[in-house]
Design an enzyme around this catalytic site. Structure first.
Site, PDB file in Angstrom:
ATOM      1  CE  LYS A 269       1.569   0.954  -0.165  1.00 57.98           C
ATOM      2  NZ  LYS A 269       0.126   0.985  -0.295  1.00 57.98           N
ATOM      3  NE  ARG A 274      -1.996  -8.330   1.150  1.00 50.51           N
ATOM      4  CZ  ARG A 274      -0.984  -8.180   2.013  1.00 50.51           C
ATOM      5  NH1 ARG A 274      -0.854  -7.067   2.711  1.00 50.51           N
ATOM      6  NH2 ARG A 274      -0.093  -9.143   2.167  1.00 50.51           N
ATOM      7  CG  PHE A 360       1.388  -8.755  -4.063  1.00 54.77           C
ATOM      8  CD1 PHE A 360       1.680  -9.274  -2.822  1.00 54.77           C
ATOM      9  CD2 PHE A 360       0.289  -7.925  -4.209  1.00 54.77           C
ATOM     10  CE1 PHE A 360       0.898  -8.950  -1.726  1.00 54.77           C
ATOM     11  CE2 PHE A 360      -0.506  -7.603  -3.113  1.00 54.77           C
ATOM     12  CZ  PHE A 360      -0.200  -8.123  -1.870  1.00 54.77           C
ATOM     13  NE  ARG A 436       2.074  -2.681  11.010  1.00 58.54           N
ATOM     14  CZ  ARG A 436       1.196  -2.334  10.093  1.00 58.54           C
ATOM     15  NH1 ARG A 436       1.601  -1.969   8.890  1.00 58.54           N
ATOM     16  NH2 ARG A 436      -0.092  -2.353  10.349  1.00 58.54           N
ATOM     17  CE  LYS A 442       3.080   1.684   4.941  1.00 57.61           C
ATOM     18  NZ  LYS A 442       1.775   1.441   5.509  1.00 57.61           N
TER      19      LYS A 442
HETATM   20  P1  AMP Z   1      -0.346   0.160   3.456  1.00 54.52           P
HETATM   21  O1  AMP Z   1      -1.741  -0.209   3.202  1.00 54.52           O
HETATM   22  O2  AMP Z   1      -0.072   1.594   3.182  1.00 54.52           O
HETATM   23  O3  AMP Z   1       0.160  -0.340   4.784  1.00 54.52           O
HETATM   24  O4  AMP Z   1       0.541  -0.623   2.374  1.00 54.52           O
HETATM   25  C1  AMP Z   1       0.541  -2.011   2.277  1.00 54.52           C
HETATM   26  C2  AMP Z   1      -0.539  -2.455   1.330  1.00 54.52           C
HETATM   27  O5  AMP Z   1      -0.225  -2.126  -0.005  1.00 54.52           O
HETATM   28  C3  AMP Z   1      -0.755  -3.944   1.266  1.00 54.52           C
HETATM   29  O6  AMP Z   1      -1.534  -4.383   2.331  1.00 54.52           O
HETATM   30  C4  AMP Z   1      -1.450  -4.137  -0.065  1.00 54.52           C
HETATM   31  O7  AMP Z   1      -2.843  -4.028   0.118  1.00 54.52           O
HETATM   32  C5  AMP Z   1      -0.986  -2.947  -0.877  1.00 54.52           C
HETATM   33  N1  AMP Z   1      -0.153  -3.281  -2.067  1.00 54.52           N
HETATM   34  C6  AMP Z   1      -0.246  -2.688  -3.262  1.00 54.52           C
HETATM   35  N2  AMP Z   1       0.646  -3.181  -4.128  1.00 54.52           N
HETATM   36  C7  AMP Z   1       1.331  -4.152  -3.485  1.00 54.52           C
HETATM   37  C8  AMP Z   1       2.400  -5.037  -3.856  1.00 54.52           C
HETATM   38  N3  AMP Z   1       2.941  -5.041  -5.070  1.00 54.52           N
HETATM   39  N4  AMP Z   1       2.853  -5.908  -2.906  1.00 54.52           N
HETATM   40  C9  AMP Z   1       2.330  -5.907  -1.655  1.00 54.52           C
HETATM   41  N5  AMP Z   1       1.323  -5.099  -1.257  1.00 54.52           N
HETATM   42  C10 AMP Z   1       0.823  -4.227  -2.154  1.00 54.52           C
END
Ligand code: AMP
Length: 581
Positions: A269, A274, A360, A436, A442
């Site tokens: 991650k 994004r 990804f 979602r 995550k």
């Molecule tokens: P969060 O922003 O904490 O809700 O986590 C989700 C976000 O992680 C996504 O919207 C992406 O921007 C980011 N992200 C980073 N690495 C990845 C990955 N390998 N696959 C999907 N999302 C990722």
């Protein structure tokens, strides 16, 4: 259609918080809307002028609306201003002022929805010298022929603050009830429906899928009126932004596997932001998670995609990560966030703060919609079409496993490299835009934070005068209402060198100020902050029913849309989890 027909529905919707009741009113309205008016009605009912993927704004300031009310009614500006201070909602002020005026006027004709829409759309196109006067005229023209209640909603729509709370789900269901051949027995007394669940869910899914692909309820409603075959013709179109799939949160590897199944695709991650990138007609378009077009701000990304991704047309989903070109070390999101907003010296900043694209997912490829293909196949295609080069473009690092120990090792390796943790993804899952659903979760190393929207603030005093301080935070409910959950000031700096500063945040918020009362400022929900906290507490003081103990601002998330902030359900869930601990 007469504008008053729409206004009647606004009034009914505003007076209820029940989703089924709202759905009923909207569907009844849709049923009597002619095909010609459908695009306009589906937008205006939610106070919009453009489909969801189109980020144009009306952007008219309250002061201008005040002048328009003055022009249309002849009431003096000071009097209108006083009323505004007292009532707080310019829509209600317009209603009252027009009501006073209209006692002496007889309405000779009725305002049409098409006329309102046309004037409002014109507002978005006017620029340059004399634009303030022309905009005032366009609004005043509508207000002069409006009945009091109509004036209220015209003003609220102009200010992009309709306050009817119609979520995507309600809009989708209204279309199902209005146009699809499924029996919906709505009981107005009990506010409940009697349906054949299986059949009903199937139809809902067809409409949802058309919306996922088009991001445009007008197109969906028009097609639905014609039938299922027409809905199924709606496809992804490279160039038209689609909502990104969102992740749920888990707190352990075990819970991760439970949610996505095994074997799972596990990926680093990355801590960036994004990017949804489209290629069509030899053109590249780079969008943020808010679906804002940032192609100009990221010239190097355009080059990498042109040179290193094979294909005539595609949509790919990526995380852009910054790195320091001197040390080759990755940087956290905070450092590169300034690139999103930058309007000048773009090339220079791109050299100073370059980014690496971690791709990804792929949603569309050479004419084919891949949303329903399993993740495994989409990843395989990605690996084929991308020519990787470190610090330019790579495919996100992955591990496919059912083994928890192996997965944990991969997670530790990821964190050691400076990433936030890992994503776990369901190997056979489709891509669900905007939701979602648990196809991707995550797992983060740090204590989790909430993404909350600023809806208010206070002007500072003493050495903080001229700055907004003490920010009121809100989460969002299913109907798109922002619910307050306390204030924060800690974490924002006085000196910009030290991080997100009061000065910077004030500049970001100023264009969104709705109203001021002494030092108190009400702000349109636009800016998202990432917030750390000790604990979530139940609180009768705030409209969400919750408050944060020791909240602290981590950073501004300029890549996030306000309606993508933490939901009331997420807050509740977190609260319940805490209680168990
Ligand atoms: P969060 O922003 O904490 O809700 O986590 C989700 C976000 O992680 C996504 O919207 C992406 O921007 C980011 N992200 C980073 N690495 C990845 C990955 N390998 N696959 C999907 N999302 C990722």
């Amino acid at each position: 259609m007469k504008y008053s027909d729409l206004v009647d529905v606004y009034e009914k919707i505003e007076s209820t918080s029940k989703r089924l009741e709202k759905t009923h009113y909207i569907s009844e309205l849709l049923k009597k809307t002619s095909a010609e008016d459908i695009p306009t009605i589906t937008l205006l009912i939610r106070g919009r002028l453009f489909p969801d993927w189109d980020k144009r704004k009306i952007g008219v300031a309250s002061k201008l609306v005040l002048k328009a009310i003055n022009t249309a009614s002849g009431a003096g500006i000071p009097a209108i201003e006083n009323m505004w201070k007292e009532i707080g909602d310019l829509g209600l002020v317009a209603e009252k002022v027009i009501d006073n005026k209209s006692q002496s006027t007889l309405f000779s004709f009725s305002l049409k929805v098409a006329k309102v829409f046309s004037n409002l759309r014109k507002l978005t196109k006017i620029e340059g010298i004399g634009s303030v006067d022309r905009k005032t005229q366009l609004i005043a023209e509508l207000l002069s022929s409006a009945k009091p209640k109509e004036a209220k909603y015209i003003v609220r729509t102009v200010l992009e603050d309709l306050r009817v709370g119609i979520g995507d789900g309600t809009m989708r269901d209204s279309i199902v009830w209005a146009y699809m051949s499924v029996r919906v027995g709505y009981d107005a007394e009990a506010i409940s429906i009697d349906v054949d669940r299986e059949e009903y869910n199937k139809v809902v899914e067809i409409v949802q899928s058309a919306y996922d692909k088009s991001n445009d309820f007008s197109a969906v409603a028009l097609a639905a009126k014609k039938g299922v075959a027409e809905l199924e013709k709606i496809s992804l179109i490279p160039g038209n932004p689609i909502k990104v799939m969102l992740a749920q949160k888990v707190t352990s590897m075990e819970e991760g596997f439970e949610k996505v199944g095994s074997p799972a695709v596990i990926e680093y991650k990355y801590d960036g932001f994004r990017m949804q990138i489209h290629k069509f007609k030899n053109q590249i378009k780079v969008l943020t998670r808010r679906l804002e077009d940032v192609t100009k701000q990221f010239p190097e990304v355009v080059d990498y995609v042109k040179e290193r991704v094979e294909g005539k047309s595609f949509i790919i989903d990526c995380e852009a990560v910054g790195f320091d070109p001197k040390t080759d070390k990755y940087l956290v999101f905070q450092h590169i966030s300034q690139r999103i907003r930058r309007k000048y010296n773009i090339e220079e900043l791109a050299k100073k703060l370059p980014i690496e694209l971690n791709v990804f997912d792929v949603l569309f490829y050479n004419g084919e919609n891949l949303l329903n293909k399993p993740l495994k196949e989409r990843r395989e295609l990605l690996e084929k079409i991308i020519k990787e080069e470190k610090f330019k473009i790579i495919v996100s690092k992955k591990l496919v496993t059912s083994n928890k120990a192996e997965a944990t090792k991969f997670y530790e390796e990821s964190v050691k490299k400076g990433n936030e943790g890992v994503m776990l993804k369901s190997i056979d899952s489709p891509y669900k835009p905007g939701s979602r659903v648990g196809f991707m979760v995550k797992l983060k190393s740090e204590m989790d934070t909430l993404d909350l929207v600023i809806v208010g603030a206070e002007w500072g005093e003493g050495k903080r005068s001229g700055w907004l301080t003490s920010f009121t935070l809100a989460c969002i409910d299913d109907d798109g209402n922002y619910l307050e959950m306390g204030k924060v000031g800690t974490g924002v700096k006085e000196k910009p060198e030290e991080g997100l500063s009061f000065g910077e945040l004030t500049e970001m918020l100023k264009p969104h100020i709705k109203q001021e009362k002494g030092r108190e400022v009400i702000i349109k929900p636009e800016i998202v902050l990432e917030i750390k906290f000790e604990e979530i507490q139940a609180s009768p003081t705030y409209s969400s029913g919750y408050a944060l103990r020791f909240p602290r601002v981590v950073q501004a998330r300029e890549d996030r849309r306000p309606d993508e902030c933490s939901t009331l359900d997420m807050v509740k869930e977190e609260f319940e989890k805490q209680k168990k601990k």
